[in-house]
Design an enzyme around this catalytic site. Structure first.
Site, PDB file in Angstrom:
ATOM      1  N   ASP A  13      -3.688   1.429   3.090  1.00 51.19           N
ATOM      2  CA  ASP A  13      -3.184   0.959   1.788  1.00 51.19           C
ATOM      3  C   ASP A  13      -2.197  -0.190   2.251  1.00 51.19           C
ATOM      4  O   ASP A  13      -1.302  -0.341   1.138  1.00 51.19           O
ATOM      5  CB  ASP A  13      -2.727   2.176   1.048  1.00 51.19           C
ATOM      6  CG  ASP A  13      -3.797   3.133   0.625  1.00 51.19           C
ATOM      7  OD1 ASP A  13      -4.989   2.634   0.520  1.00 51.19           O
ATOM      8  OD2 ASP A  13      -3.429   4.197   0.506  1.00 51.19           O
ATOM      9  N   LYS A  16      -4.773  -4.539   3.022  1.00 54.31           N
ATOM     10  CA  LYS A  16      -5.787  -5.052   3.974  1.00 54.31           C
ATOM     11  C   LYS A  16      -6.803  -5.905   2.989  1.00 54.31           C
ATOM     12  O   LYS A  16      -7.476  -7.052   3.497  1.00 54.31           O
ATOM     13  CB  LYS A  16      -6.433  -4.058   4.912  1.00 54.31           C
ATOM     14  CG  LYS A  16      -5.573  -3.398   5.696  1.00 54.31           C
ATOM     15  CD  LYS A  16      -6.233  -2.337   6.520  1.00 54.31           C
ATOM     16  CE  LYS A  16      -6.967  -1.199   5.605  1.00 54.31           C
ATOM     17  NZ  LYS A  16      -5.793  -0.485   4.888  1.00 54.31           N
ATOM     18  N   GLY A  40     -10.138   2.431   0.333  1.00 55.35           N
ATOM     19  CA  GLY A  40     -10.270   1.831  -0.999  1.00 55.35           C
ATOM     20  C   GLY A  40      -9.430   0.671  -0.851  1.00 55.35           C
ATOM     21  O   GLY A  40      -8.216   0.168  -0.720  1.00 55.35           O
ATOM     22  N   HIS A  41     -10.070  -0.482  -0.915  1.00 61.11           N
ATOM     23  CA  HIS A  41      -9.557  -1.843  -0.699  1.00 61.11           C
ATOM     24  C   HIS A  41      -9.631  -2.782  -1.816  1.00 61.11           C
ATOM     25  O   HIS A  41     -10.682  -2.986  -2.541  1.00 61.11           O
ATOM     26  CB  HIS A  41     -10.420  -2.563   0.583  1.00 61.11           C
ATOM     27  CG  HIS A  41     -10.178  -2.073   1.742  1.00 61.11           C
ATOM     28  ND1 HIS A  41     -10.869  -2.422   3.086  1.00 61.11           N
ATOM     29  CD2 HIS A  41      -9.554  -0.995   2.191  1.00 61.11           C
ATOM     30  CE1 HIS A  41     -10.690  -1.415   4.066  1.00 61.11           C
ATOM     31  NE2 HIS A  41      -9.829  -0.674   3.488  1.00 61.11           N
ATOM     32  N   GLN A 221      -8.255   2.210   6.998  1.00 58.69           N
ATOM     33  CA  GLN A 221      -7.124   3.090   6.975  1.00 58.69           C
ATOM     34  C   GLN A 221      -6.105   2.025   7.824  1.00 58.69           C
ATOM     35  O   GLN A 221      -6.229   0.879   7.764  1.00 58.69           O
ATOM     36  CB  GLN A 221      -7.423   4.437   7.848  1.00 58.69           C
ATOM     37  CG  GLN A 221      -8.513   5.270   7.025  1.00 58.69           C
ATOM     38  CD  GLN A 221      -9.739   4.990   7.038  1.00 58.69           C
ATOM     39  OE1 GLN A 221     -10.503   4.673   7.924  1.00 58.69           O
ATOM     40  NE2 GLN A 221     -10.447   4.869   5.738  1.00 58.69           N
TER      41      GLN A 221
HETATM   42  P1  GDP Z   1      -5.781  -1.381   1.351  1.00 53.48           P
HETATM   43  O1  GDP Z   1      -6.400  -0.176   1.715  1.00 53.48           O
HETATM   44  O2  GDP Z   1      -5.076  -1.973   2.581  1.00 53.48           O
HETATM   45  O3  GDP Z   1      -6.800  -2.636   1.165  1.00 53.48           O
HETATM   46  O4  GDP Z   1      -4.715  -1.499   0.018  1.00 53.48           O
HETATM   47  P2  GDP Z   1      -5.091  -1.077  -1.257  1.00 53.48           P
HETATM   48  O5  GDP Z   1      -5.872  -1.809  -2.021  1.00 53.48           O
HETATM   49  O6  GDP Z   1      -5.378   0.576  -1.181  1.00 53.48           O
HETATM   50  O7  GDP Z   1      -3.392  -0.851  -1.871  1.00 53.48           O
HETATM   51  C1  GDP Z   1      -2.980  -1.969  -1.929  1.00 53.48           C
HETATM   52  C2  GDP Z   1      -2.442  -2.274  -3.297  1.00 53.48           C
HETATM   53  O8  GDP Z   1      -1.402  -3.087  -3.600  1.00 53.48           O
HETATM   54  C3  GDP Z   1      -3.568  -2.728  -4.169  1.00 53.48           C
HETATM   55  O9  GDP Z   1      -3.422  -2.276  -5.710  1.00 53.48           O
HETATM   56  C4  GDP Z   1      -3.187  -4.144  -4.447  1.00 53.48           C
HETATM   57  O10 GDP Z   1      -3.815  -4.659  -5.424  1.00 53.48           O
HETATM   58  C5  GDP Z   1      -1.747  -4.336  -4.187  1.00 53.48           C
HETATM   59  N1  GDP Z   1      -1.118  -5.508  -3.676  1.00 53.48           N
HETATM   60  C6  GDP Z   1      -1.504  -5.857  -2.505  1.00 53.48           C
HETATM   61  N2  GDP Z   1      -0.605  -7.074  -2.164  1.00 53.48           N
HETATM   62  C7  GDP Z   1       0.525  -7.060  -3.092  1.00 53.48           C
HETATM   63  C8  GDP Z   1       1.715  -7.527  -3.132  1.00 53.48           C
HETATM   64  O11 GDP Z   1       2.135  -8.519  -2.460  1.00 53.48           O
HETATM   65  N3  GDP Z   1       2.368  -7.157  -4.442  1.00 53.48           N
HETATM   66  C9  GDP Z   1       1.924  -6.356  -5.094  1.00 53.48           C
HETATM   67  N4  GDP Z   1       2.814  -5.950  -6.250  1.00 53.48           N
HETATM   68  N5  GDP Z   1       0.912  -5.502  -5.116  1.00 53.48           N
HETATM   69  C10 GDP Z   1      -0.002  -6.094  -3.990  1.00 53.48           C
HETATM   70  P1  IMO Z   2      -7.506   2.205   3.428  1.00 52.83           P
HETATM   71  O1  IMO Z   2      -8.631   1.522   3.730  1.00 52.83           O
HETATM   72  C1  IMO Z   2      -4.683   5.600   2.936  1.00 52.83           C
HETATM   73  C2  IMO Z   2      -6.050   9.423   4.530  1.00 52.83           C
HETATM   74  C3  IMO Z   2      -6.194  10.708   3.703  1.00 52.83           C
HETATM   75  C4  IMO Z   2      -5.818  11.971   4.500  1.00 52.83           C
HETATM   76  C5  IMO Z   2      -6.337  11.499   5.821  1.00 52.83           C
HETATM   77  C6  IMO Z   2      -7.804  12.101   6.208  1.00 52.83           C
HETATM   78  O2  IMO Z   2      -7.680   2.155   1.841  1.00 52.83           O
HETATM   79  O3  IMO Z   2      -6.192   2.082   3.547  1.00 52.83           O
HETATM   80  P2  IMO Z   2     -10.136  11.372   5.457  1.00 52.83           P
HETATM   81  O4  IMO Z   2     -10.803  11.641   4.240  1.00 52.83           O
HETATM   82  O5  IMO Z   2     -10.319   9.820   6.173  1.00 52.83           O
HETATM   83  O6  IMO Z   2     -10.803  12.438   6.311  1.00 52.83           O
HETATM   84  O7  IMO Z   2      -8.517  11.800   5.330  1.00 52.83           O
HETATM   85  O8  IMO Z   2      -6.601  10.154   5.909  1.00 52.83           O
HETATM   86  N1  IMO Z   2      -6.676   8.320   4.415  1.00 52.83           N
HETATM   87  C7  IMO Z   2      -6.206   7.200   3.949  1.00 52.83           C
HETATM   88  N2  IMO Z   2      -5.055   6.780   3.444  1.00 52.83           N
HETATM   89  N3  IMO Z   2      -5.833   4.642   2.905  1.00 52.83           N
HETATM   90  C8  IMO Z   2      -6.999   4.800   3.387  1.00 52.83           C
HETATM   91  O9  IMO Z   2      -7.829   3.933   3.555  1.00 52.83           O
HETATM   92  C9  IMO Z   2      -7.302   6.259   3.707  1.00 52.83           C
HETATM   93  N4  IMO Z   2      -8.349   6.809   4.166  1.00 52.83           N
HETATM   94  C10 IMO Z   2      -8.140   7.905   4.726  1.00 52.83           C
HETATM   95  O10 IMO Z   2      -5.463  10.662   2.555  1.00 52.83           O
HETATM   96  O11 IMO Z   2      -4.501  11.912   4.529  1.00 52.83           O
HETATM   97 MG    MG Z   3      -6.620   1.561   0.396  1.00 55.03          MG
END
Ligand code: GDP
Ligand code: IMO
Ligand code: MG
Length: 422
Positions: A13, A16, A40-41, A221
């Protein structure tokens, strides 16, 4: 021609999705190499927010091609739910997503098994319950079912039967006990539709490399969730680190030109496991609210804490990170002072490298350096000169302590909220 890999440097999270979406404009093909619908991207385009689980974050650029490699585990139901949701929002993925025929399937019984095993475990992992662990378990045990097994009903049916037989001990405890016939029918219902998306993606990518195409490889991840280098057993079941890009796509290491590490300006973790800089206080809640730190896949509140430079230094080393993208700088805007972890205290020792012994890591206490906050809004700033001095000092401090160069700073969730450095 450039091949770039994007890896998460913390516990996932990191943002990416946003970074991959931005870098897609310089790529021809975007390829996911591991994980599954546990990811979840988030990508924000204009007023629209997209959360992608299986489909690469490059899909929102209409002319680009996406690949889901052999290292990804695929739940066909989720895949088509995602395709249909994109279509409803005016994105047409037809003819520009290719899935590896060697990718393993997440079968209905994998989710059933995971729910049962998580329930039973003393030290719960807190997984996403998307069947990821059991699907990789079967892959490694050589019992898995791959996309290409769908083409022959007899072979497919025999494999399902064998799997159900060997998993009876676990599955008999489940309320939702599907029969072989029901599972075969359910999964094969996707066969005709999926056929149009399948090809030898390793061959396709290697041909693209020969044609001097630009590849962008999307990790899911983060480094500390890696099955080998993460906080085992509290992590996911794949290699989230850079090596996963080669094995998960079937391309050679020489093809990789650049490794981009994505790190949040603070730390978060969703699920259980050690997290030395966690703030279980009002400051942690503040970061959660301001950063909207709720899981993109499961909506769970993310645990929040200070930036951990030991982790970033480790992730730089393991992945060979060339360039850093620092996200969510704006979330720290209101703080008087900001702490960063520069080492761990274990008994009477100070450790400045990430320990491989996880029993020891669990007992580590963070050693902090305190830096002044900037108390100025940085949200949506697009030029480095416009950043307050203390924010620049914070970024310099990160750069110096990780020995990787910052090339991008994110100041908001939209594409435009981005500072590019030379
Ligand atoms: P990922 O799994 O690495 O793609 O990240 P996620 O999408 O799960 O979580 C990142 C969250 O931060 C999302 O809700 C993005 O919209 C948000 N986000 C990304 N970059 C920024 C930033 O620079 N500032 C803020 N406030 N939110 C951001
Ligand atoms: P993105 O790509 C954050 C965490 C789960 C749990 C552990 C194992 O959005 O960054 P799993 O279902 O993979 O067997 O769970 O890994 N986890 C993540 N945490 N971002 C993710 O993906 C994750 N995918 C799995 O919460 O701790
Ligand atoms: Mg994510």
């Amino acid at each position: 021609m450039t091949t770039r890999v994007v890896v998460g440097m913390q516990w996932g999270d990191e943002g990416k999705g946003k970074i991959v979406d931005i870098l897609t404009s310089q790529a021809d093909i975007v390829a996911r190499y591991q994980g599954g619908a546990n990811a979840g991207h988030t990508v924000v385009v204009g007023e629209q927010k997209f959360i992608l689980h299986l489909i690469p974050s490059g899909i929102l650029h209409p002319e680009k091609v996406c690949v889901i490699g052999n290292g990804v585990v695929i739940d066909l139901e989720y895949f088509f739910t995602e395709i249909d949701a994109l279509k409803k929002r005016g994105i047409n993925p037809e003819g520009r997503i290719w899935i590896s025929q060697s990718a393993h399937l997440v079968m209905p019984y994998h989710k059933t098994m995971e729910a049962y095993e998580e329930e039973k475990r003393k030290d719960k992992i807190g997984t996403t319950l998307r069947g990821i662990g059991p699907a990789y378990q079967d892959k490694i045990a050589r019992a898995g079912i791959r996309i290409s097994d769908l083409w022959d009903k007899k072979i497919f049916e025999a494999k399902v039967k064998e799997n159900l037989k060997s998993k009876q001990n676990v599955l008999k405890n489940s309320k939702e006990n599907l029969s072989t016939a029901q599972i075969v029918k359910k999964v094969l219902s996707f066969k005709t539709k999926i056929k149009n998306y399948v090809r030898d993606t390793s061959l396709f990518l290697n041909q693209a490399l020969k044609q001097n195409k630009n590849l962008l490889l999307e990790g899911a991840q983060g480094t500390l969730l890696d099955i080998d280098f993460g906080t085992y057993p509290f992590g996911t079941s794949s290699n989230t680190t850079v090596g996963g890009a080669c094995t998960g796509l079937g391309i050679p290491p020489q093809a990789i030109d650049e490794v981009i590490g994505v790190a949040k300006a603070y730390s978060t973790r969703v699920g259980n496991g050690p997290f030395p800089t966690e703030l279980s206080n009002s400051l942690g809640s503040f970061l959660r609210q301001k950063g909207d730190e709720f899981g993109a896949t499961t909506s769970r509140p993310r645990r929040c804490g200070w930036l951990d430079l030991v982790v970033l230094k480790y992730a730089t080393r393991i992945n060979g990170v060339d360039e850093l993208a620092i996200t969510k700088l704006d979330v720290l805007d209101n703080l008087d002072e900001i702490k960063v972890c520069t080492g761990y205290k274990y008994k009477n020792e100070i450790l400045d490298e990430f320990p491989q012994d996880q029993n020891l890591f669990e007992k580590c206490k963070p050693v902090y350096q305190t830096l002044p906050g900037w108390k100025t809004a940085t949200q949506s700033i697009t030029r480095i000169e416009k950043l307050p001095l203390n924010a620049r000092r914070y970024l310099d401090y990160i750069q110096e302590n990780t020995e990787a160069k910052i090339f991008l700073i994110s100041t908001g969730c939209r594409r435009e909220d981005t500072i590019f450095l030379d």
